[in-house]
Write an enzyme that holds these catalytic residues in place. Structure first.
Site, PDB file in Angstrom:
ATOM      1  N   ASP A   1     -26.982  18.689 -39.390  1.00  0.00           N
ATOM      2  CA  ASP A   1     -26.717  20.086 -39.088  1.00  0.00           C
ATOM      3  C   ASP A   1     -26.568  20.330 -37.588  1.00  0.00           C
ATOM      4  O   ASP A   1     -25.891  21.253 -37.151  1.00  0.00           O
ATOM      5  CB  ASP A   1     -27.918  20.884 -39.630  1.00  0.00           C
ATOM      6  CG  ASP A   1     -27.601  22.348 -39.735  1.00  0.00           C
ATOM      7  OD1 ASP A   1     -26.428  22.690 -39.503  1.00  0.00           O
ATOM      8  OD2 ASP A   1     -28.512  23.128 -40.044  1.00  0.00           O
TER       9      ASP A   1
ATOM     10  N   TRP B   1     -31.146 -11.995  -2.163  1.00  0.00           N
ATOM     11  CA  TRP B   1     -30.733 -13.203  -1.459  1.00  0.00           C
ATOM     12  C   TRP B   1     -31.899 -14.204  -1.519  1.00  0.00           C
ATOM     13  O   TRP B   1     -33.049 -13.831  -1.333  1.00  0.00           O
ATOM     14  CB  TRP B   1     -30.379 -12.863  -0.006  1.00  0.00           C
ATOM     15  CG  TRP B   1     -30.145 -14.101   0.793  1.00  0.00           C
ATOM     16  CD1 TRP B   1     -29.016 -14.864   0.784  1.00  0.00           C
ATOM     17  CD2 TRP B   1     -31.077 -14.739   1.668  1.00  0.00           C
ATOM     18  NE1 TRP B   1     -29.196 -15.948   1.598  1.00  0.00           N
ATOM     19  CE2 TRP B   1     -30.449 -15.904   2.168  1.00  0.00           C
ATOM     20  CE3 TRP B   1     -32.377 -14.453   2.081  1.00  0.00           C
ATOM     21  CZ2 TRP B   1     -31.073 -16.776   3.053  1.00  0.00           C
ATOM     22  CZ3 TRP B   1     -33.000 -15.321   2.963  1.00  0.00           C
ATOM     23  CH2 TRP B   1     -32.346 -16.465   3.445  1.00  0.00           C
TER      24      TRP B   1
ATOM     25  N   ARG C   1     -23.930  -9.037   9.092  1.00  0.00           N
ATOM     26  CA  ARG C   1     -23.911 -10.381   9.693  1.00  0.00           C
ATOM     27  C   ARG C   1     -22.869 -10.439  10.821  1.00  0.00           C
ATOM     28  O   ARG C   1     -22.102 -11.399  10.933  1.00  0.00           O
ATOM     29  CB  ARG C   1     -23.590 -11.449   8.642  1.00  0.00           C
ATOM     30  CG  ARG C   1     -24.119 -12.826   9.009  1.00  0.00           C
ATOM     31  CD  ARG C   1     -23.457 -13.943   8.215  1.00  0.00           C
ATOM     32  NE  ARG C   1     -24.150 -15.198   8.435  1.00  0.00           N
ATOM     33  CZ  ARG C   1     -23.635 -16.401   8.254  1.00  0.00           C
ATOM     34  NH1 ARG C   1     -22.405 -16.538   7.830  1.00  0.00           N
ATOM     35  NH2 ARG C   1     -24.328 -17.475   8.470  1.00  0.00           N
TER      36      ARG C   1
ATOM     37  N   TRP D   1     -15.661 -21.632  -0.643  1.00  0.00           N
ATOM     38  CA  TRP D   1     -15.171 -20.269  -0.307  1.00  0.00           C
ATOM     39  C   TRP D   1     -16.384 -19.349  -0.274  1.00  0.00           C
ATOM     40  O   TRP D   1     -16.903 -18.970  -1.314  1.00  0.00           O
ATOM     41  CB  TRP D   1     -14.170 -19.845  -1.363  1.00  0.00           C
ATOM     42  CG  TRP D   1     -13.571 -18.477  -1.247  1.00  0.00           C
ATOM     43  CD1 TRP D   1     -14.174 -17.317  -0.867  1.00  0.00           C
ATOM     44  CD2 TRP D   1     -12.220 -18.113  -1.559  1.00  0.00           C
ATOM     45  NE1 TRP D   1     -13.302 -16.266  -0.914  1.00  0.00           N
ATOM     46  CE2 TRP D   1     -12.083 -16.731  -1.340  1.00  0.00           C
ATOM     47  CE3 TRP D   1     -11.106 -18.833  -2.010  1.00  0.00           C
ATOM     48  CZ2 TRP D   1     -10.888 -16.051  -1.566  1.00  0.00           C
ATOM     49  CZ3 TRP D   1      -9.925 -18.141  -2.235  1.00  0.00           C
ATOM     50  CH2 TRP D   1      -9.814 -16.773  -2.011  1.00  0.00           C
ATOM     51  N   ASP D   2     -16.796 -19.001   0.930  1.00  0.00           N
ATOM     52  CA  ASP D   2     -18.006 -18.197   1.122  1.00  0.00           C
ATOM     53  C   ASP D   2     -17.656 -16.711   1.234  1.00  0.00           C
ATOM     54  O   ASP D   2     -16.485 -16.341   1.421  1.00  0.00           O
ATOM     55  CB  ASP D   2     -18.690 -18.699   2.408  1.00  0.00           C
ATOM     56  CG  ASP D   2     -20.193 -18.457   2.434  1.00  0.00           C
ATOM     57  OD1 ASP D   2     -20.684 -17.666   1.604  1.00  0.00           O
ATOM     58  OD2 ASP D   2     -20.858 -19.043   3.294  1.00  0.00           O
TER      59      ASP D   2
ATOM     60  N   ASN E   1     -20.002 -13.471   2.856  1.00  0.00           N
ATOM     61  CA  ASN E   1     -21.365 -13.216   3.322  1.00  0.00           C
ATOM     62  C   ASN E   1     -21.734 -11.759   3.582  1.00  0.00           C
ATOM     63  O   ASN E   1     -22.748 -11.502   4.250  1.00  0.00           O
ATOM     64  CB  ASN E   1     -21.638 -14.037   4.587  1.00  0.00           C
ATOM     65  CG  ASN E   1     -21.879 -15.494   4.238  1.00  0.00           C
ATOM     66  OD1 ASN E   1     -22.766 -15.819   3.461  1.00  0.00           O
ATOM     67  ND2 ASN E   1     -21.050 -16.374   4.774  1.00  0.00           N
TER      68      ASN E   1
ATOM     69  N   CYS F   1     -19.116 -19.118  -3.291  1.00  0.00           N
ATOM     70  CA  CYS F   1     -20.411 -18.934  -2.635  1.00  0.00           C
ATOM     71  C   CYS F   1     -20.407 -17.516  -2.095  1.00  0.00           C
ATOM     72  O   CYS F   1     -19.361 -16.998  -1.718  1.00  0.00           O
ATOM     73  CB  CYS F   1     -20.510 -19.950  -1.502  1.00  0.00           C
ATOM     74  SG  CYS F   1     -21.958 -19.772  -0.449  1.00  0.00           S
TER      75      CYS F   1
ATOM     76  N   ASP G   1     -28.975 -19.913  -1.499  1.00  0.00           N
ATOM     77  CA  ASP G   1     -29.294 -20.504  -0.191  1.00  0.00           C
ATOM     78  C   ASP G   1     -30.708 -21.053  -0.190  1.00  0.00           C
ATOM     79  O   ASP G   1     -31.110 -21.725   0.763  1.00  0.00           O
ATOM     80  CB  ASP G   1     -29.173 -19.449   0.915  1.00  0.00           C
ATOM     81  CG  ASP G   1     -27.739 -19.343   1.415  1.00  0.00           C
ATOM     82  OD1 ASP G   1     -26.943 -20.252   1.121  1.00  0.00           O
ATOM     83  OD2 ASP G   1     -27.424 -18.353   2.100  1.00  0.00           O
TER      84      ASP G   1
END
Ligand code: DGJ
Length: 738
Positions: A55, A199, A443, A477-478, A480, A526, A548
């Site tokens: 209902d 990390w 970074r 192939w990073d 960051n 990576c 890491d």
């Protein structure tokens, strides 16, 4: 036939052990009936499609009061016409309304599975009996067509779903959300199991029971992230590694994702996975289409080891680059933790030379070989050699490594730019930023606009040239930092919400061009360790740097958590120096290797400074890994003891080869306890009838004995033998004997 259509409206998708059922209702909507263990086709399934009129909520239309969207277990739900749960999709129509009512039009079944254009995707190129069902739905007032795709991979019990939107109307529309798959489970007595972290402590298992309301995980980092992973499971509360019902879901996608479970007022659990609706939109011009990434679903009643194994078998056959899925991965040494940015030609050659002496097969030159990079403040984007460090260029080092009959790998971080770089001098406009606002550093670096074809052309030309000229065998192939200031200078105002998805499409495009032009090059992805550990990346780069954090104890948790949703040969696992750089812990080189064996094995330490006993240990480890590499990299992986439960002090793993003639089990104990308890290790996956020896001993054990009665593990060793201390690891090699 594995996909059957009964009475034109009941769709039954059967894999070897599962059934997935849905139906087209008389009102035009698609309703889910069942997903779980295989059921017989000779049912009408009418009972599952019955409705109870409530209902308190709205009906689909006046003639069908008991068809109520809020109660329908939907295949691909809309919002605004009575279903108040999280929707699978939403459109803004030309008139600004956001109502879409999809009605079933037709269905088609074809054999096989084609790849998607511009997106990583699954395939069936080895004729493994895949079949694809496409369902066409339409919203009549706007002529929007939505196709739902379902591919069954029967032998791995996997179903792959995606959706495609095509605007057949006269005006542009906007897609506000377009998830890849939806399951409406009829109850919510499940634990949601996700893999959270940060990390250096990625993918730790988190398990909690579903509760009424919204729950789930997501990323808004334009990367799948260290914090959450798109892979998740829904398991019955009693399910563990060895038994019980469990669903696994994963996305073939590397960008912003959302895994949502919405437990509604009637106790049903809606499961959605796909591109995160936040920070997403797609302006769909008339005549054009939008394809969602693919979602992978798998189910078993036999526990999480079985789920991981079937998904892993699936990835290796139907997702990763087939050239590398069957190829054994090289044992590598990476110079990063040995030298960081401080190296020259002589140092690199010495590392390679010493590595060769102990049997290592590949040398990887990490960050710092390009531009004028001496630390992390400069040169990203300048993909030419750092002449201060390598005045003769890369070639002498590459030739030296190749002369040793080793492979050569090189590090790149293609998506990034430093302001202190030639590239920034030449093309400041290529950096992602919102004009008139400062860009957020991370970074010391910024991100290139991967939606811009000129940026991708530049990167392709530079990287391809280095691959060809120097003869690279491998690329790391990073990536960051995450993406901020999501704004595309090339995009119109209406397209700005497309930015994050287009960014990832740009990354995929570059990967596609580089891997196509250089099919022999093995790519490893990576992202500050395991920040983009997902199936989108695995399509191009079949292995990834897991974390890491190479401390053996931390790695037990990271690799164990990762193993639920990914194959062992997807995980880069290296032995590094102690005291460990991340946690300062001292573990033996023996323990470090026994953890790293269960992945793509390698070293990341200064081999030129190791004492003779450690070099001798390395040599033995490498010989051992080479001997058993096929089972470590390609065997069936079992979690025997779960480090995320109990006192978090013990973990145990096992790998078993195809014909069950070889199994290697490990047992890790973090802290030692005095006067230890009696202990047996229980093998899994052996042939019950075969006879085995363990660690070369003379006693013969039947497989059923090793699995059921177990194998006694002595804890108090005879005088003269080193007793187990903290951070101890044991391996047990079971070999079938005639
Ligand atoms: C982060 C990676 O995870 C490390 O292995 C290393 O390649 C550094 N970046 C280099 O900057």
């Amino acid at each position: 036939m594995s996909i059957t259509i009964k009475d034109h409206n009941v769709f039954h998708l059967q894999t070897d052990h599962c059934s997935y059922l849905f139906t087209a209702l008389p009102t035009g909507q698609l309703a889910q009936l069942y997903y779980g263990a295989k059921v017989n086709q000779n049912n009408t399934f009418q009972n599952l499609a019955t409705r109870e009129w409530h209902d308190s909520t709205t009906s689909v239309d006046f003639d069908h009061p008991d068809y109520q969207k809020e109660l329908i277990k939907a295949e691909y739900s809309d919002f605004g016409t009575g279903d108040f749960r999280e929707p699978a999709f939403q459109i803004t129509n030309p008139d600004g309304s956001r109502i879409t009512n999809l009605n079933f039009v037709n269905a088609k079944v074809v054999d096989g599975k084609s790849r998607l254009a511009h997106l990583p995707s699954t395939f069936d190129e080895n004729a493994d009996d895949a079949q694809t069902l496409s369902i066409t739905m339409e919203d009549k007032p706007t002529s929007l067509k939505v196709e739902l795709f379902y591919t069954i991979f029967p032998h791995q019990d996997v179903i792959v779903r995606s959706a495609r939107f095509t605007n057949n109307g006269d005006d542009a529309i906007d897609i506000n959300r377009a998830l890849s798959a939806q399951i409406d489970l009829p109850d919510h007595d499940y634990d949601l199991i996700t893999f959270a972290g940060s990390w250096a402590r990625e993918r730790h298992l988190v398990r909690r029971h579903l509760f009424p309301g919204l729950q789930g995980v997501e990323s808004l980092r334009t990367a799948s992230s260290h914090q959450e992973n798109p892979f998740f499971m829904l398991a019955r509360p009693h399910t563990d590694n060895d038994q019980g019902a469990v669903y696994g879901f994963n996305l073939v996608y590397s960008g912003n994702f959302s895994d949502i479970v919405d437990v509604d007022q009637f106790g049903t659990a809606r499961v959605l996975t796909g591109i995160n609706p936040q920070e997403f939109g797609w302006h769909l011009k008339t005549g054009s289409s939008f394809q969602t990434p693919e979602a992978i679903m798998s189910f078993t009643t036999n526990g999480m080891n079985q789920l991981s194994q079937q998904m892993s078998a699936f990835y290796q056959q139907h997702l990763v680059n087939q050239r590398f899925s069957r190829e054994l991965r090289p044992i590598l040494i990476n110079n990063w933790e040995a030298t960081y940015f401080d190296f020259d030609q002589e140092k690199l050659m010495k590392i390679a030379h010493n590595a060769h002496e102990v049997g290592i097969e590949m040398f990887v030159l990490d960050d710092g070989w390009f531009g004028h990079r001496d630390d992390d403040t400069s040169s990203l984007g300048d993909w030419f050699v750092n002449e201060k460090k390598l005045p003769n260029g890369l070639q002498p080092v590459v030739d030296h490594v190749h002369g040793l009959k080793m492979k050569f790998g090189l590090w790149f971080e293609p998506e990034m730019i430093n302001k202190d770089s030639q590239l920034y001098q030449d093309h400041p406009e290529w950096m992602i930023h919102v004009p008139g606002r400062p860009a957020t550093p991370g970074r010391n670096q910024y991100v290139l606009d991967m939606t811009d074809p000129d940026v991708r052309d530049y990167l392709f030309t530079k990287i391809n040239q280095i691959i060809k000229e120097t003869g690279l065998d491998y690329i790391k192939w990073d990536m960051n930092r995450n993406i901020t200031e999501m704004y595309g200078a090339q995009l119109t105002k209406q397209q700005q919400l497309e930015f994050s998805h287009r960014y990832i499409l740009g990354v995929y495009d570059l990967y596609d061009r580089l891997t196509t032009a250089n099919p022999h090059v093995l790519f490893e992805s990576c992202a500050s360790g395991g920040g983009r550990f997902d199936l989108g990346m695995m399509y191009y780069a079949p292995q990834a740097w897991t974390s890491d954090d190479t401390d053996a104890v931390e790695r037990i948790f990271i690799q164990d958590g990762t193993s639920y949703g990914y194959s062992p040969n997807m995980m880069g696992a290296h032995v590094s120096a102690v005291p460990n750089g991340q946690v300062g812990r001292l573990t033996s080189i023996d323990t470090r290797a026994k953890v790293a064996f269960f992945g793509d094995f390698g070293y990341e330490l200064d081999i030129t400074k190791l004492p003779a006993d450690e070099l001798a240990a390395m040599k033995k480890q490498i010989a051992f890994y080479k001997k058993y590499r096929p089972v470590f990299q390609q065997g069936k992986f079992y979690r025997l003891v779960d480090p995320f439960s109990g006192d978090h002090n013990v973990a145990a793993w096992e790998v078993v080869n195809n014909d069950q003639s070889l199994a290697i089990a490990s047992r890790y104990q973090i802290l030692n306890h005095p006067n230890p308890s009696y202990l047996r290790l229980y093998f899994r996956g052996l042939d019950p009838k075969k006879a085995y020896t363990v660690n070369g001993g003379s006693e013969r054990f039947s497989g059923d004995l090793l699995m059921n009665a177990g194998y006694f593990v002595p804890r108090i060793l005879p005088a003269g033998k080193e007793a187990p201390a903290d951070f101890h690891a044991d391996l047990f090699v079971a070999k079938a004997v005639k």
